[in-house]
Design a protein around this motif. Structure first.
Motif, short mmCIF file in Angstrom:
data_model
loop_
_atom_site.label_atom_id
_atom_site.label_comp_id
_atom_site.label_asym_id
_atom_site.label_seq_id
_atom_site.Cartn_x
_atom_site.Cartn_y
_atom_site.Cartn_z
N ASN A 32 0.86 -1.18 0.00
CA ASN A 32 0.00 0.00 0.00
C ASN A 32 0.90 1.24 0.00
O ASN A 32 1.36 1.70 1.03
CB ASN A 32 -0.92 -0.03 1.23
N ILE A 33 1.15 1.78 -1.20
CA ILE A 33 2.06 2.90 -1.38
C ILE A 33 1.27 4.20 -1.47
O ILE A 33 0.30 4.28 -2.21
CB ILE A 33 2.90 2.72 -2.66
N GLN A 34 1.70 5.20 -0.71
CA GLN A 34 1.08 6.52 -0.73
C GLN A 34 2.14 7.57 -1.05
O GLN A 34 3.29 7.45 -0.62
CB GLN A 34 0.47 6.85 0.65
N LYS A 35 1.75 8.59 -1.81
CA LYS A 35 2.68 9.69 -2.12
C LYS A 35 2.55 10.71 -1.00
O LYS A 35 1.49 11.26 -0.76
CB LYS A 35 2.33 10.32 -3.45
N MET A 36 3.66 10.96 -0.28
CA MET A 36 3.65 11.82 0.89
C MET A 36 4.70 12.92 0.75
O MET A 36 5.70 12.75 0.08
CB MET A 36 4.01 11.02 2.15
N THR A 37 4.46 14.03 1.43
CA THR A 37 5.47 15.07 1.57
C THR A 37 6.22 14.79 2.86
O THR A 37 5.62 14.76 3.93
CB THR A 37 4.83 16.46 1.62
N ILE A 38 7.53 14.55 2.75
CA ILE A 38 8.32 14.15 3.91
C ILE A 38 9.55 15.05 4.04
O ILE A 38 9.91 15.77 3.11
CB ILE A 38 8.77 12.67 3.81
N LYS A 39 10.20 14.96 5.21
CA LYS A 39 11.53 15.56 5.41
C LYS A 39 12.53 14.41 5.34
O LYS A 39 12.42 13.43 6.08
CB LYS A 39 11.62 16.20 6.80
N ASP A 40 13.51 14.53 4.46
CA ASP A 40 14.50 13.47 4.37
C ASP A 40 15.59 13.65 5.42
O ASP A 40 15.51 14.53 6.28
CB ASP A 40 15.09 13.39 2.95
#
Length: 63
Positions: A32-40
């Motif tokens: 279950n893959i979701q496109k997220m805004t993250i901090k790397d």
């Protein structure tokens, strides 16, 4: 969209579906893959494909 998690590397896996009468057909187990805004790790904000297991476990810092 890619079906690979950018955090843990989880990807689709092939298997078999077996019915009650034991007829066998091929199938695919997809994460279950979701496109997220993250901090790397460097602190940059970007969009990434992340599986829900990583989201629930806290491996990802949301932006």
């Amino acid at each position: 969209m890619s079906k690979v998690c950018e955090i843990c590397g989880k990807h689709p896996v092939a298997g078999r579906s077996i019915s009650h009468s034991h007829r066998v057909s091929n199938r695919v187990f997809r994460p279950n893959i979701q496109k997220m805004t993250i901090k790397d790790s460097k602190g940059h904000v970007r969009k990434a494909n992340v599986c829900t297991t990583c989201l629930k476990s806290g491996k990802v810092e949301r932006a």
